[in-house]
Design a protein around this motif. Structure first.
Motif, PDB file in Angstrom:
ATOM      1  N   VAL A 162       0.782  -1.214   0.058  1.00  0.00           N
ATOM      2  CA  VAL A 162       0.195   0.046   0.025  1.00  0.00           C
ATOM      3  C   VAL A 162       0.851   1.377   0.028  1.00  0.00           C
ATOM      4  CG1 VAL A 162      -1.880   1.241   1.085  1.00  0.00           C
ATOM      5  CG2 VAL A 162      -1.827  -1.275   1.274  1.00  0.00           C
ATOM      6  N   ALA A 163       2.184   1.097   0.891  1.00  0.00           N
ATOM      7  CA  ALA A 163       3.005   2.468   0.837  1.00  0.00           C
ATOM      8  C   ALA A 163       3.775   2.588  -0.504  1.00  0.00           C
ATOM      9  CB  ALA A 163       3.852   2.339   2.000  1.00  0.00           C
ATOM     10  N   PHE A 164       3.617   1.625  -1.395  1.00  0.00           N
ATOM     11  CA  PHE A 164       4.569   1.719  -2.500  1.00  0.00           C
ATOM     12  C   PHE A 164       4.358   3.080  -3.477  1.00  0.00           C
ATOM     13  CE2 PHE A 164       5.568   1.339  -6.948  1.00  0.00           C
ATOM     14  CZ  PHE A 164       6.925   0.566  -6.885  1.00  0.00           C
ATOM     15  N   GLY A 165       2.990   3.250  -3.395  1.00  0.00           N
ATOM     16  CA  GLY A 165       2.749   4.596  -4.465  1.00  0.00           C
ATOM     17  C   GLY A 165       3.058   5.941  -3.698  1.00  0.00           C
ATOM     18  N   PRO A 166       2.463   6.064  -2.331  1.00  0.00           N
ATOM     19  CA  PRO A 166       3.008   7.301  -1.584  1.00  0.00           C
ATOM     20  C   PRO A 166       4.538   7.475  -1.640  1.00  0.00           C
ATOM     21  CG  PRO A 166       1.277   6.114  -0.744  1.00  0.00           C
ATOM     22  CD  PRO A 166       1.634   5.185  -1.723  1.00  0.00           C
ATOM     23  N   ARG A 167       5.122   6.176  -1.488  1.00  0.00           N
ATOM     24  CA  ARG A 167       6.676   6.256  -1.197  1.00  0.00           C
ATOM     25  C   ARG A 167       7.333   6.857  -2.443  1.00  0.00           C
ATOM     26  NH1 ARG A 167       7.723   1.118   2.224  1.00  0.00           N
ATOM     27  NH2 ARG A 167       7.382   1.749   4.159  1.00  0.00           N
ATOM     28  N   ILE A 168       7.152   6.322  -3.583  1.00  0.00           N
ATOM     29  CA  ILE A 168       7.667   6.898  -4.969  1.00  0.00           C
ATOM     30  C   ILE A 168       7.134   8.349  -5.207  1.00  0.00           C
ATOM     31  CG2 ILE A 168       8.162   4.656  -5.750  1.00  0.00           C
ATOM     32  CD1 ILE A 168       5.758   5.176  -7.415  1.00  0.00           C
ATOM     33  N   ASN A 169       6.168   8.590  -4.719  1.00  0.00           N
ATOM     34  CA  ASN A 169       5.596  10.096  -4.828  1.00  0.00           C
ATOM     35  C   ASN A 169       6.049  11.147  -3.916  1.00  0.00           C
ATOM     36  OD1 ASN A 169       4.340   9.282  -7.534  1.00  0.00           O
ATOM     37  ND2 ASN A 169       2.615   8.761  -6.390  1.00  0.00           N
ATOM     38  N   GLY A 170       7.058  10.760  -2.956  1.00  0.00           N
ATOM     39  CA  GLY A 170       7.415  11.635  -2.146  1.00  0.00           C
ATOM     40  C   GLY A 170       6.494  11.876  -0.946  1.00  0.00           C
TER      41      GLY A 170
ATOM     42  N   MET B 180      17.530 -13.772 -15.332  1.00  0.00           N
ATOM     43  CA  MET B 180      16.735 -13.718 -13.816  1.00  0.00           C
ATOM     44  C   MET B 180      15.811 -12.483 -14.154  1.00  0.00           C
ATOM     45  SD  MET B 180      17.354 -15.955 -11.891  1.00  0.00           S
ATOM     46  CE  MET B 180      17.902 -17.328 -12.685  1.00  0.00           C
ATOM     47  N   LEU B 181      16.228 -11.393 -14.526  1.00  0.00           N
ATOM     48  CA  LEU B 181      15.317 -10.110 -14.690  1.00  0.00           C
ATOM     49  C   LEU B 181      14.441 -10.293 -15.856  1.00  0.00           C
ATOM     50  CD1 LEU B 181      18.478  -7.439 -14.853  1.00  0.00           C
ATOM     51  CD2 LEU B 181      16.702  -7.579 -13.130  1.00  0.00           C
ATOM     52  N   ARG B 182      14.586 -11.256 -16.625  1.00  0.00           N
ATOM     53  CA  ARG B 182      13.504 -11.546 -17.427  1.00  0.00           C
ATOM     54  C   ARG B 182      12.615 -12.266 -17.010  1.00  0.00           C
ATOM     55  NH1 ARG B 182      14.062  -9.599 -22.429  1.00  0.00           N
ATOM     56  NH2 ARG B 182      16.241  -9.254 -23.150  1.00  0.00           N
ATOM     57  N   LEU B 183      12.642 -12.929 -16.018  1.00  0.00           N
ATOM     58  CA  LEU B 183      11.660 -13.692 -15.136  1.00  0.00           C
ATOM     59  C   LEU B 183      10.707 -12.957 -14.440  1.00  0.00           C
ATOM     60  CD1 LEU B 183      13.574 -17.051 -14.115  1.00  0.00           C
ATOM     61  CD2 LEU B 183      12.055 -16.826 -15.569  1.00  0.00           C
ATOM     62  N   VAL B 184      11.207 -11.652 -14.020  1.00  0.00           N
ATOM     63  CA  VAL B 184      10.206 -10.842 -13.284  1.00  0.00           C
ATOM     64  C   VAL B 184       8.931 -10.620 -14.025  1.00  0.00           C
ATOM     65  CG1 VAL B 184       9.776  -8.502 -12.390  1.00  0.00           C
ATOM     66  CG2 VAL B 184      12.200  -9.651 -12.105  1.00  0.00           C
ATOM     67  N   PRO B 185       7.769 -11.049 -13.709  1.00  0.00           N
ATOM     68  CA  PRO B 185       6.501 -10.826 -14.266  1.00  0.00           C
ATOM     69  C   PRO B 185       6.216  -9.518 -14.878  1.00  0.00           C
ATOM     70  CG  PRO B 185       6.098 -12.073 -12.199  1.00  0.00           C
ATOM     71  CD  PRO B 185       7.585 -11.348 -12.121  1.00  0.00           C
ATOM     72  N   ARG B 186       5.687  -9.592 -16.059  1.00  0.00           N
ATOM     73  CA  ARG B 186       5.175  -8.242 -16.495  1.00  0.00           C
ATOM     74  C   ARG B 186       4.175  -7.688 -15.678  1.00  0.00           C
ATOM     75  NH1 ARG B 186       5.618  -5.519 -21.007  1.00  0.00           N
ATOM     76  NH2 ARG B 186       4.012  -3.960 -20.820  1.00  0.00           N
ATOM     77  N   ASP B 187       3.250  -8.328 -14.978  1.00  0.00           N
ATOM     78  CA  ASP B 187       2.187  -7.763 -14.170  1.00  0.00           C
ATOM     79  C   ASP B 187       2.836  -6.635 -13.129  1.00  0.00           C
ATOM     80  OD1 ASP B 187       0.445  -9.436 -15.526  1.00  0.00           O
ATOM     81  OD2 ASP B 187      -0.197 -10.922 -13.713  1.00  0.00           O
ATOM     82  N   LEU B 188       3.891  -7.434 -12.692  1.00  0.00           N
ATOM     83  CA  LEU B 188       4.553  -6.483 -11.601  1.00  0.00           C
ATOM     84  C   LEU B 188       4.899  -5.131 -11.988  1.00  0.00           C
ATOM     85  CD1 LEU B 188       6.810  -9.016  -9.163  1.00  0.00           C
ATOM     86  CD2 LEU B 188       4.207  -8.083  -8.780  1.00  0.00           C
ATOM     87  N   LYS B 189       5.408  -5.233 -13.160  1.00  0.00           N
ATOM     88  CA  LYS B 189       6.118  -3.989 -13.704  1.00  0.00           C
ATOM     89  C   LYS B 189       4.968  -3.116 -14.108  1.00  0.00           C
ATOM     90  CE  LYS B 189       9.558  -6.325 -15.997  1.00  0.00           C
ATOM     91  NZ  LYS B 189      10.480  -6.580 -17.449  1.00  0.00           N
ATOM     92  N   THR B 202      10.856   1.756 -11.130  1.00  0.00           N
ATOM     93  CA  THR B 202      10.178   0.475 -11.293  1.00  0.00           C
ATOM     94  C   THR B 202      11.322  -0.600 -11.274  1.00  0.00           C
ATOM     95  OG1 THR B 202       8.204   1.049 -12.532  1.00  0.00           O
ATOM     96  CG2 THR B 202       8.905  -1.125 -12.755  1.00  0.00           C
ATOM     97  N   ILE B 203      12.284  -0.167 -12.011  1.00  0.00           N
ATOM     98  CA  ILE B 203      13.502  -1.255 -11.864  1.00  0.00           C
ATOM     99  C   ILE B 203      14.243  -1.186 -10.570  1.00  0.00           C
ATOM    100  CG2 ILE B 203      15.988  -1.447 -12.826  1.00  0.00           C
ATOM    101  CD1 ILE B 203      14.808  -0.246 -15.539  1.00  0.00           C
ATOM    102  N   VAL B 204      14.459  -0.018  -9.815  1.00  0.00           N
ATOM    103  CA  VAL B 204      15.274  -0.083  -8.870  1.00  0.00           C
ATOM    104  C   VAL B 204      14.137  -0.788  -7.585  1.00  0.00           C
ATOM    105  CG1 VAL B 204      16.126   1.259  -6.816  1.00  0.00           C
ATOM    106  CG2 VAL B 204      16.520   1.882  -9.290  1.00  0.00           C
ATOM    107  N   ARG B 205      13.026  -0.275  -7.685  1.00  0.00           N
ATOM    108  CA  ARG B 205      12.129  -0.950  -6.567  1.00  0.00           C
ATOM    109  C   ARG B 205      11.330  -2.091  -6.765  1.00  0.00           C
ATOM    110  NH1 ARG B 205      10.502   3.583  -2.524  1.00  0.00           N
ATOM    111  NH2 ARG B 205      11.924   5.430  -3.178  1.00  0.00           N
TER     112      ARG B 205
END
Lengths: 316, 301
Positions: A162-170, B180-189, B202-205
């Motif tokens: 849940v905190a993901f969005g707020p965190r990336i938006n500062g 390994m990076l290619r295995l990360v599901p598209r859904d998550l991105k 997206t890449i870093v987090r």
């Protein structure tokens, strides 16, 4: 289209830092009462305290004109012209492969992420061209959230999801309070309040989908797009999601793609019917918008023969 | 009793005759047994080779293995007993640390480029092609390259060995991390993008944390491979009998190099030490491999 821009400043989507942008954005009067507790940017939870003067005037959120999408050389969708209204649930129905998902992904520029996808025609959001040259798709997506067909929580804790969005938006406020409020709004708080640090992947499918909704509203979007949000869920979870959407439409405008006509009939205010056209020579297929009207009209007196055949099950 | 059970007659032998043709069935059964036998034999041969190597190394290595071996440098002459390979251990550790510190971030960044930015572009294709070629290059060539390009000007030293090991590790890390990076599901991105995250966020987090266990596995396997490399070290660090901690312009020892030197001398004491060194190296490589497996099993994608 011109009138629609009046409530929201015309430059909401321009490339500016998110915090500045969210803070500077003049919000529609009903969405955030000035006496709101805590963070003034947050929508009020209790529906009875919310006045919605804009609702009866049917303010337009999206205005699409002759919108079409091509993937590479193949046409996926063409000629969609429709207005989507504020604080309503707009359902998009139609058979598989008619471009429902393609259409909804145009509204927050998710199609930009697919190589080879190109959008024609125009899509205006509060009077501003979504595909204008100075518009940053990342900023667009901060205003227009999305929930996907398959629940897709991050492999992190419930809290961190849940905190993901707020965190990336500062986000600078009280994160704990925000997470709790979003989980409450998504009708998930009571089930997870004692396990916020546990992995989100341990939740059931229905809970995961409600978590995804909580995650989407945590960035305080204006619109929530839902791409078949209940199609992977059992009937009980589906009912919960549908009830939730009725509550959410008090604060957000919702566009939902669904395979399920009963679902569209039950919960939406307006329904759009998309259908597949086939070129007899090349057997290429693409989607078109057949009919768009108030849901009651669509399901009782549709104008088009194809709509009538589809909703009555007399298909093909 | 459900419908299927009810449909099957209860009598013993007649049931079989009713449902199967005896001749066809027995032919298939024999072929099945034969092939299963072949596969079992192939497995036994390949596993027993590994088993025999381990067994022999342990048996021969335990003779000279002692606390002294693990903590002392070798004596002045191969004839003398006692002493150990601690100088080689130190040299190997120094070079592995430097090679990993350089090759892991570089390799992961190259993999991120390949998986997320390069796509099917010419540059990405070129990097992939050369990575594949590099993994296949005999390691002595890498040693020769570093020797002619750098050692002739700057002299033997730990840094030269670390450069050679970096060149060996880099393509392994690039290719395994990319997978390994290619295995990360598209859904998550998609989920991340839909929340207003930029591509880099997206890449870093999302992408890197999801792929982290798999990436670490690749790095560990690359470390294990580099730990056992001998040929490039002959040409870049030369070897030494004393403990050296200087990184630059002074020949230094390494475990595989000491094993090589010990094994090819004619004196029993030196050969004994080489066996103990082999045992030490096998344990180190095994530890890294096991660590890699452990990290891989924790992978959540």
């Amino acid at each position: 289209m011109v009138a629609a821009g009046s409530a929201v400043a015309d430059d909401v989507l321009l490339k500016r830092p998110a915090a500045d942008l969210l803070g500077a954005r003049p919000l529609p009067p009903g969405l955030h009462p000035p006496s709101s507790l805590g963070d003034p940017r947050m929508p009020e939870v209790e529906p009875q305290e919310v006045e919605r003067p804009g609702r009866s005037e049917q303010e337009i959120v999206f205005s699409l004109a002759n919108l079409g999408v091509t993937y590479g050389k193949s046409l996926a969708l063409t000629g969609v012209t429709m207005d989507i209204y504020k604080h309503q649930i707009t359902a998009i129905i139609g058979p598989s492969g008619c471009g429902k998902s393609t259409l909804i992904r145009c509204l927050n520029r998710m199609n930009d992420l697919i190589p080879g996808a190109a959008v024609t025609g125009s899509a205006f959001y509060h009077g501003e061209d979504l595909y204008g040259p100075r518009v940053d798709p990342v900023v667009v997506r901060r205003h227009i959230g999305m929930v996907f067909q398959r629940p897709n929580p991050f492999p992190k804790s419930i809290y961190d999801n849940v905190a993901f969005g707020p965190r990336i938006n500062g986000f600078k406020g009280d994160l704990d309070e925000l997470v709790e409020r979003c989980l409450r709004q998504a009708a998930l708080w009571d089930e997870v309040k004692n396990s916020l640090r546990k992995s989100a992947l341990a939740l059931s499918g229905g809970q995961q989908q409600r978590l995804c909704i909580a995650r989407a509203i945590a960035v305080e979007p204006d619109v929530i797009l839902m791409d078949e949000p209940a199609s992977a869920l059992d009937p009980i979870s589906t009912t919960k999601i549908e009830d939730l959407m009725q509550e959410l439409k008090e604060h957000y405008s919702i566009v939902i793609v669904t395979h399920n006509m009963q679902q569209a009939a039950r919960m939406s205010d307006k329904t759009a019917f998309l259908y597949t056209e086939v070129d007899q020579g090349t057997s290429e297929r693409w989607g078109i918008l057949v009919e768009y009207d108030a849901t009651g009209v669509m399901f009782t007196k549709p104008c088009d023969k194809r709509t009538e055949d589809y909703i009555s099950g007399r298909f093909g | 009793m459900n419908g299927i059970d009810a449909a099957i007659p209860v009598a013993g032998e007649s049931t079989l005759n009713r449902w199967t043709d005896e001749r066809v069935a027995s032919g298939r059964r024999w072929r099945n047994r034969l092939m299963a036998g072949f596969m079992g034999a192939a497995l036994a041969v390949s596993v027993s080779v590994v088993g025999l190597i381990l067994l022999y190394v342990v048996k021969a290595g335990l003779g000279a293995m002692s606390w002294e071996f693990l903590t002392q440098p070798p004596p002045y002459s191969y004839r003398l007993e006692g002493g150990g390979f601690v100088n080689g251990l130190i040299g190997t550790a120094i070079m592995l640390v430097f090679a990993t510190v350089v090759s892991a971030p570089m390799g992961v960044m190259a993999a991120v480029y390949l998986a997320e930015y390069g796509g099917k572009g010419t540059l990405a294709k070129l990097i992939r092609f050369f990575s594949d070629v590099m993994t296949g290059v005999p390691s002595v060539f890498v040693g020769l390259f570093v020797y002619t390009a750098l050692v002739t000007s700057f002299g033997f030293g730990a840094s030269m060995g670390a450069i050679a090991l970096t060149i060996i590790m880099l393509p392994i890390i690039i290719r395994s991390s990319e997978e390994m990076l290619r295995l990360v599901p598209r859904d998550l991105k998609d989920a991340s993008h839909a929340l207003g995250a930029s591509k880099s966020q997206t890449i870093v987090r999302v992408v890197l944390p999801s792929a982290a266990p798999g990436i670490s596995t690749g790095v560990m396997l690359a470390v294990a491979r580099a730990a056992g490399e001998t040929a490039p070290l002959i040409l870049t660090i030369l070897g030494a009998q004393a403990i050296v901690t200087k990184l630059w312009d002074e020949a230094i020892a390494a475990l595989p190099l000491q094993i090589f030197d010990g094994a090819r001398n004619p004196f029993a004491a030196g050969v004994e030490r080489a066996w103990a060194g082999a045992l030490e190296l096998v344990v180190i490589v095994l530890a890294f491999t096991l660590l890699a497996r452990l990290l891989a099993s924790r992978s959540r994608i």
